[in-house]
Design an enzyme around this catalytic site. Structure first.
Site, PDB file in Angstrom:
ATOM      1  N   GLN B 128       0.839  -1.199   0.000  1.00 49.07           N
ATOM      2  CA  GLN B 128       0.000   0.000   0.000  1.00 49.07           C
ATOM      3  C   GLN B 128       0.877   1.254   0.000  1.00 49.07           C
ATOM      4  O   GLN B 128       1.568   1.529   0.981  1.00 49.07           O
ATOM      5  CB  GLN B 128      -0.888   0.006   1.246  1.00 49.07           C
ATOM      6  CG  GLN B 128      -1.794   1.222   1.360  1.00 49.07           C
ATOM      7  CD  GLN B 128      -2.506   1.282   2.697  1.00 49.07           C
ATOM      8  OE1 GLN B 128      -1.924   0.955   3.724  1.00 49.07           O
ATOM      9  NE2 GLN B 128      -3.758   1.701   2.695  1.00 49.07           N
ATOM     10  N   GLY B 129       0.851   2.008  -1.083  1.00 50.31           N
ATOM     11  CA  GLY B 129       1.651   3.234  -1.183  1.00 50.31           C
ATOM     12  C   GLY B 129       0.770   4.465  -1.055  1.00 50.31           C
ATOM     13  O   GLY B 129       0.487   5.156  -2.041  1.00 50.31           O
ATOM     14  N   SER B 131       0.902   6.650   2.261  1.00 50.42           N
ATOM     15  CA  SER B 131       1.613   7.646   3.077  1.00 50.42           C
ATOM     16  C   SER B 131       2.869   8.172   2.392  1.00 50.42           C
ATOM     17  O   SER B 131       3.537   7.459   1.645  1.00 50.42           O
ATOM     18  CB  SER B 131       2.016   7.021   4.416  1.00 50.42           C
ATOM     19  OG  SER B 131       0.894   6.475   5.061  1.00 50.42           O
ATOM     20  N   SER B 163       4.528  -1.083   4.032  1.00 49.94           N
ATOM     21  CA  SER B 163       4.726  -2.432   4.570  1.00 49.94           C
ATOM     22  C   SER B 163       4.916  -3.428   3.430  1.00 49.94           C
ATOM     23  O   SER B 163       4.221  -3.363   2.415  1.00 49.94           O
ATOM     24  CB  SER B 163       3.526  -2.853   5.410  1.00 49.94           C
ATOM     25  OG  SER B 163       3.309  -1.920   6.446  1.00 49.94           O
ATOM     26  N   GLU B 246      -9.930  -1.527   5.256  1.00 50.87           N
ATOM     27  CA  GLU B 246      -8.752  -1.679   6.106  1.00 50.87           C
ATOM     28  C   GLU B 246      -9.134  -1.600   7.583  1.00 50.87           C
ATOM     29  O   GLU B 246      -8.640  -2.340   8.414  1.00 50.87           O
ATOM     30  CB  GLU B 246      -7.723  -0.595   5.756  1.00 50.87           C
ATOM     31  CG  GLU B 246      -6.414  -0.762   6.506  1.00 50.87           C
ATOM     32  CD  GLU B 246      -5.307   0.177   6.010  1.00 50.87           C
ATOM     33  OE1 GLU B 246      -5.597   1.036   5.150  1.00 50.87           O
ATOM     34  OE2 GLU B 246      -4.182   0.039   6.492  1.00 50.87           O
TER      35      GLU B 246
HETATM   36  C1  LIG Z   1       3.813  -0.369  11.230  1.00 46.06           C
HETATM   37  C2  LIG Z   1       3.288   0.614  10.250  1.00 46.06           C
HETATM   38  C3  LIG Z   1       2.940   0.198   8.996  1.00 46.06           C
HETATM   39  C4  LIG Z   1       2.473   1.101   8.048  1.00 46.06           C
HETATM   40  N1  LIG Z   1       2.188   0.633   6.818  1.00 46.06           N
HETATM   41  C5  LIG Z   1       1.799   1.509   5.861  1.00 46.06           C
HETATM   42  C6  LIG Z   1       1.605   1.061   4.522  1.00 46.06           C
HETATM   43  O1  LIG Z   1       1.769  -0.128   4.223  1.00 46.06           O
HETATM   44  N2  LIG Z   1       1.235   1.960   3.598  1.00 46.06           N
HETATM   45  C7  LIG Z   1       1.031   3.251   3.906  1.00 46.06           C
HETATM   46  O2  LIG Z   1       0.662   4.005   3.015  1.00 46.06           O
HETATM   47  N3  LIG Z   1       1.234   3.732   5.152  1.00 46.06           N
HETATM   48  C8  LIG Z   1       1.620   2.883   6.141  1.00 46.06           C
HETATM   49  N4  LIG Z   1       1.851   3.335   7.413  1.00 46.06           N
HETATM   50  C9  LIG Z   1       1.745   4.778   7.686  1.00 46.06           C
HETATM   51  C10 LIG Z   1       0.593   5.166   8.569  1.00 46.06           C
HETATM   52  O3  LIG Z   1      -0.606   5.133   7.856  1.00 46.06           O
HETATM   53  C11 LIG Z   1       0.906   6.578   9.111  1.00 46.06           C
HETATM   54  O4  LIG Z   1       2.045   6.455   9.944  1.00 46.06           O
HETATM   55  C12 LIG Z   1      -0.227   7.154   9.904  1.00 46.06           C
HETATM   56  O5  LIG Z   1      -1.334   7.438   9.057  1.00 46.06           O
HETATM   57  C13 LIG Z   1       0.174   8.411  10.665  1.00 46.06           C
HETATM   58  O6  LIG Z   1       0.818   9.350   9.859  1.00 46.06           O
HETATM   59  P1  LIG Z   1       2.213   9.965  10.310  1.00 46.06           P
HETATM   60  O7  LIG Z   1       3.087   8.843  10.667  1.00 46.06           O
HETATM   61  O8  LIG Z   1       2.631  10.913   9.279  1.00 46.06           O
HETATM   62  O9  LIG Z   1       1.936  10.754  11.640  1.00 46.06           O
HETATM   63  P2  LIG Z   1       1.484  12.269  11.732  1.00 46.06           P
HETATM   64  O10 LIG Z   1       0.324  12.475  10.843  1.00 46.06           O
HETATM   65  O11 LIG Z   1       2.651  13.152  11.585  1.00 46.06           O
HETATM   66  O12 LIG Z   1       0.965  12.299  13.229  1.00 46.06           O
HETATM   67  C14 LIG Z   1       1.833  12.528  14.363  1.00 46.06           C
HETATM   68  C15 LIG Z   1       0.962  12.703  15.588  1.00 46.06           C
HETATM   69  O13 LIG Z   1       0.084  13.816  15.384  1.00 46.06           O
HETATM   70  C16 LIG Z   1      -1.249  13.427  15.510  1.00 46.06           C
HETATM   71  N5  LIG Z   1      -2.061  14.155  14.548  1.00 46.06           N
HETATM   72  C17 LIG Z   1      -1.819  14.420  13.245  1.00 46.06           C
HETATM   73  N6  LIG Z   1      -2.821  15.062  12.670  1.00 46.06           N
HETATM   74  C18 LIG Z   1      -3.749  15.224  13.631  1.00 46.06           C
HETATM   75  C19 LIG Z   1      -5.034  15.825  13.668  1.00 46.06           C
HETATM   76  N7  LIG Z   1      -5.617  16.349  12.576  1.00 46.06           N
HETATM   77  N8  LIG Z   1      -5.684  15.793  14.841  1.00 46.06           N
HETATM   78  C20 LIG Z   1      -5.149  15.224  15.944  1.00 46.06           C
HETATM   79  N9  LIG Z   1      -3.935  14.655  15.966  1.00 46.06           N
HETATM   80  C21 LIG Z   1      -3.261  14.645  14.817  1.00 46.06           C
HETATM   81  C22 LIG Z   1      -1.254  11.945  15.225  1.00 46.06           C
HETATM   82  O14 LIG Z   1      -2.358  11.299  15.824  1.00 46.06           O
HETATM   83  C23 LIG Z   1       0.053  11.496  15.819  1.00 46.06           C
HETATM   84  O15 LIG Z   1      -0.117  11.298  17.200  1.00 46.06           O
HETATM   85  C24 LIG Z   1       2.325   2.459   8.386  1.00 46.06           C
HETATM   86  C25 LIG Z   1       2.658   2.884   9.668  1.00 46.06           C
HETATM   87  C26 LIG Z   1       3.145   1.987  10.600  1.00 46.06           C
HETATM   88  C27 LIG Z   1       3.502   2.485  11.965  1.00 46.06           C
END
Ligand SMILES: Cc1cc2nc3c(=O)[nH]c(=O)nc-3n(C[C@H](O)[C@H](O)[C@H](O)COP(=O)(O)OP(=O)(O)OC[C@H]3O[C@@H](n4cnc5c(N)ncnc54)[C@H](O)[C@@H]3O)c2cc1C
Lengths: 360, 384
Positions: B128-129, B131, B163, B246
């Site tokens: 899944q691409g 993020s 992932s 999902e």
């Molecule tokens: C193990 C793992 C596997 C993953 N696999 C995939 C994958 O296969 N494909 C893929 O596309 N992505 C994948 N992801 C990415 C995942 O979807 C993102 O990490 C997730 O959506 C959070 O985005 P971020 O990491 O940029 O955090 P950020 O968006 O930067 O968030 C950081 C903090 O700020 C908070 N925050 C941000 N915006 C808000 C808001 N509007 N209101 C309140 N709080 C907020 C968040 O809750 C968090 O606590 C994976 C992540 C992990 C950890």
């Protein structure tokens, strides 16, 4: 599998909701609180009680041949959920359980309470005796006297001492330890129906919080637009939804167990271990949902929430009462742990041959 | 309101049980977590066995090559497979649980025919691409560009936390096609072959020490227009379908796994004497109630979706919030059972405890789920 309520079940729920909003809306609730505070009766309105009886509230699960409605626990929990939502006072669960055992319970002409507070007779420490709710208003007490059946409060009252209650609509007496208390079957059913009351309250406080959050403005906008408030509200819904499915599932499973072994249904031994564990889990999660949701609802209401005028404290206090009824968190968790271990040991033997990963 | 099984469902369960009892002992040993080719082979091998036995794609529509079974059968499958200790979907997660269902719901007949059978047969792996470094929670702010050039899109940008990217054949890729449109309007959902020229995968080490996910760099990658699912610039809507799968149903099997782990924990606590600790014992009892209720919530959500046409609603967010928290508490309880042994990484539960830290982040953080519940279910005013 269709776990959603049927149309008949939805209709039943709607009917009870309509009856309660007509007969026990907010004004009636506050009037009952005012009366109780002025030293009046503890909240059982005999007229309403009979009306509930007439609508089948107490006779819901009595066989039709015995003048009942012939429905099951699945329907009963929906009906009790509505009573919990309306904060309807009185020994609803005990009277429902007494239908068919105590004359007048089924049609609501009798008010029946029970020795349902706490899980076992009071320990040596603390004031002597056990607490009973609604004793002075009751015509009978379930679980007192020989055989754990019923006894007239007149026999108990002289030795009973009224004690002030945390919940204005749940008057309490302390009485010398009575008989053995309700049997296992009654305890399971009582716990499940009480869980349904808690569920109704938990869902209601979500609504109250959401409504207030959408109306109350601070910083030039509704407080519900602030994430801190939104997240309190959504956390409340999560708790309530988890509790809801646990309560409904326990009821459905209990009914199925009854149908499977119709003979056991009347027995005092209670449901099988698996159903008893489902009920314990439902009670545990519903207790948590009701109490924690009332707290969060109070928080959303700010200073207004801390006033006597807001209904939130009534939900919280009743939730505390119910958490002590039929099965406490401690007893539920112990029962669940015991069932978990028994089940795991059973399964351990069964699955050992092809368990994945060494640790299992 | 019922949870009853039909005669047919009982037969299905009995047949499945017998098949699992026969098949699981024949499986090769599980590869080590760092052996990526081994993991791919193992997971695909398991999928192939399921396919040959008629258990692949149970809940997929028949037009998508599935068996069109109702939710009861799908859940019975998950329950029995987990109970018996069958392999987890692993590398097949994205293909089976959200890319596949999305293509089944939104793809053309030709696209279904191209992509779905290999997923079911255990021949192709998806990732899944979505993020990007600057677009996690705020997915709609993604910047990876796709520019139309004849019959292909030319894609440039980068993805992160992808992932299983190392072992994937295909990627469900979300790209920006309408740079001048409002941000939700200019996105497009593409199926990108991972071996296309210009795709570079760089493994990222997770806090658990493994390389579960990767960075993916896209440098002028040509993706045929025919690989677009849904209309150009309509990718946000398609993505909402993906995310509802999902969050809605993809974790159902794991709830059963958690209940299994909880049972094993009880046995371990009994064996090492920790069971006599009332606080710990009660905690395990409470977790038993949580996971039993989560399974019921799954049944509730699935039967609600069934009544409204099959795509899970925002109820999935309610489930995910409760599940991710309970799962983290489960492994904290495991650490209490283990005592100091919980510091030894050789313990499966310890590795799981580390992995479980991702549950409140991946597939949308708990904060984002809370906001979805507040705004979409409870109808609270939109925040900022
Ligand atoms: C193990 C793992 C596997 C993953 N696999 C995939 C994958 O296969 N494909 C893929 O596309 N992505 C994948 N992801 C990415 C995942 O979807 C993102 O990490 C997730 O959506 C959070 O985005 P971020 O990491 O940029 O955090 P950020 O968006 O930067 O968030 C950081 C903090 O700020 C908070 N925050 C941000 N915006 C808000 C808001 N509007 N209101 C309140 N709080 C907020 C968040 O809750 C968090 O606590 C994976 C992540 C992990 C950890």
């Amino acid at each position: 599998m269709d776990f959603q309520p049927t149309q008949e079940q939805e209709d039943l729920r709607a009917g009870v909701r309509a009856l309660l909003s007509r007969r026990f809306g907010r004004e009636a609730l506050r009037a009952a609180v005012d009366r109780a505070e002025a030293g009046g009766a503890g909240g059982v309105d005999r007229g309403l009680w009979r009306e509930l009886g007439g609508a089948g509230f107490f006779a819901l699960r009595l066989p039709e041949a015995d003048g009942g409605v012939g429905l099951g626990l699945a329907e009963a929990v929906l009906v009790f959920e509505e009573a919990g939502r309306a904060l309807l006072p009185g020994p609803l669960v005990a009277t429902h359980l007494a239908a068919g055992r105590v004359e007048g319970a089924a049609d609501g002409t009798a008010v029946v309470t029970a020795f349902d507070l706490g899980d076992r007779p009071a320990a040596a420490a603390g004031p002597p005796g056990r607490l009973v709710a609604h004793l002075a208003e009751a015509d009978a007490v379930l679980g007192a006297g020989a055989g754990g059946c019923t006894e007239a409060p007149a026999a108990l009252l002289p030795a009973a001492r009224p004690v002030p209650s945390a919940d204005p609509l749940t008057p309490l007496h302390r009485v010398p330890p009575p008989g053995p208390g309700p049997d296992a079957r009654l305890r399971d059913e009582g716990a499940l129906l009480t869980a349904a009351l808690q569920l109704g309250s938990a869902l209601r406080t979500v609504e109250l919080a959401v409504r207030y959050a959408a109306q109350r403005e601070q910083f030039g906008r509704p407080i519900g637009a602030f994430q801190a408030v939104q997240h309190l509200c959504s956390g409340m819904l999560v708790r309530a939804e988890v509790a809801r499915t646990a309560v409904y599932a326990a009821a459905v499973c209990a009914d199925a167990a009854d149908r499977a072994g119709a003979a056991g249904a009347a027995g005092a031994a209670g449901f099988g271990a698996a159903v008893a564990a489902e009920i314990a889990g439902a009670k545990l999660l519903a207790d948590r949902a009701a109490a924690a949701n009332a707290r969060d609802c109070l928080q959303v209401h700010g200073g207004m929430g801390f006033t006597w005028e807001a209904d939130v404290h009534l939900h919280l206090k009743r939730a505390w009462v119910r958490a002590e009824q039929w099965r406490t968190a401690a007893a539920a968790e112990e029962a669940l742990a015991a069932e978990l271990l028994a089940d795991a040991q059973e399964r351990g033997r069964e699955g050992a041959s092809y368990a994945r990963d060494g640790s299992l | 309101m019922d949870l009853a099984e039909t005669e047919e469902e009982r037969e299905f369960r009995a047949g499945l049980r017998a098949w699992l009892a026969k098949t699981l002992p024949e499986l090769p040993p599980r590869p080590s977590p760092d052996d990526w080719p081994g993991r791919r082979a193992y997971d695909l091998g398991w999928q192939r066995r399921l396919y040959d036995a008629g258990y692949a794609g149970l809940h997929w529509p028949a037009a998508a090559g599935g068996r069109g079974a109702g939710p009861a059968r799908h859940l019975a499958f998950l329950e029995e497979a987990e109970r018996a200790g069958a392999p987890y979907v692993g590398a097949n997660f994205v293909g089976l649980l959200h890319a596949g269902p999305t293509i089944a719901a939104e793809g053309t007949p030709a696209q279904r025919a191209r992509w779905l059978p290999p997923v079911l047969r255990g021949e192709e792996v998806w990732c899944q691409g979505f993020s990007e470094p600057g677009a996690g929670s705020d997915l709609a702010s993604l910047r990876t560009r796709a520019v139309r050039d004849g019959d292909a899109y030319v894609v440039t940008g980068s993805k992160v936390w992808t992932s299983h990217a190392e072992i994937a054949d295909w990627c469900e890729l979300l790209v920006r096609t309408g740079p001048d449109a409002p941000r939700h309007r200019g996105l497009t959902w593409l199926a990108m072959p991972m071996d296309a020229p210009g795709v570079t995968v760089r493994p990222l080490r997770t806090l658990a020490g493994s390389a579960e996910f990767a960075e993916v760099f896209l440098d002028g990658v040509r993706v045929p227009v025919a690989y677009r699912v849904g209309a150009e610039d309509d990718g946000w809507r398609v993505t909402m379908t993906t995310l509802s799968f999902e969050r809605g149903t993809a974790f159902a099997g794991e709830v059963v796994a958690c209940r299994r782990t909880l049972g094993a924990l009880a046995r371990a606590a009994r064996a090492n004497g920790r069971w006599d600790d009332t606080v710990l014992r009660r905690r395990l009892g409470r977790l038993a109630a949580e996971f039993a209720a989560l399974w019921r919530l799954t049944q509730w959500n699935v039967s609600a979706a069934e009544r409204t046409g099959g795509v899970p609603g925002a109820g999935g967010s309610v489930f995910k919030l409760a599940y991710s928290q309970a799962r983290q508490e489960l492994y904290d309880a495991a650490a209490e059972v283990l005592g100091a042994d919980a510091l030894a990484l050789e313990e499966e539960w310890v590795r799981e405890r580390l992995s479980s830290l991702s549950y409140t982040i991946a597939a949308g953080t708990s904060q984002i789920q809370h906001t979805i519940v507040a705004e979409r279910i409870l109808g609270l005013p939109k925040g900022r």
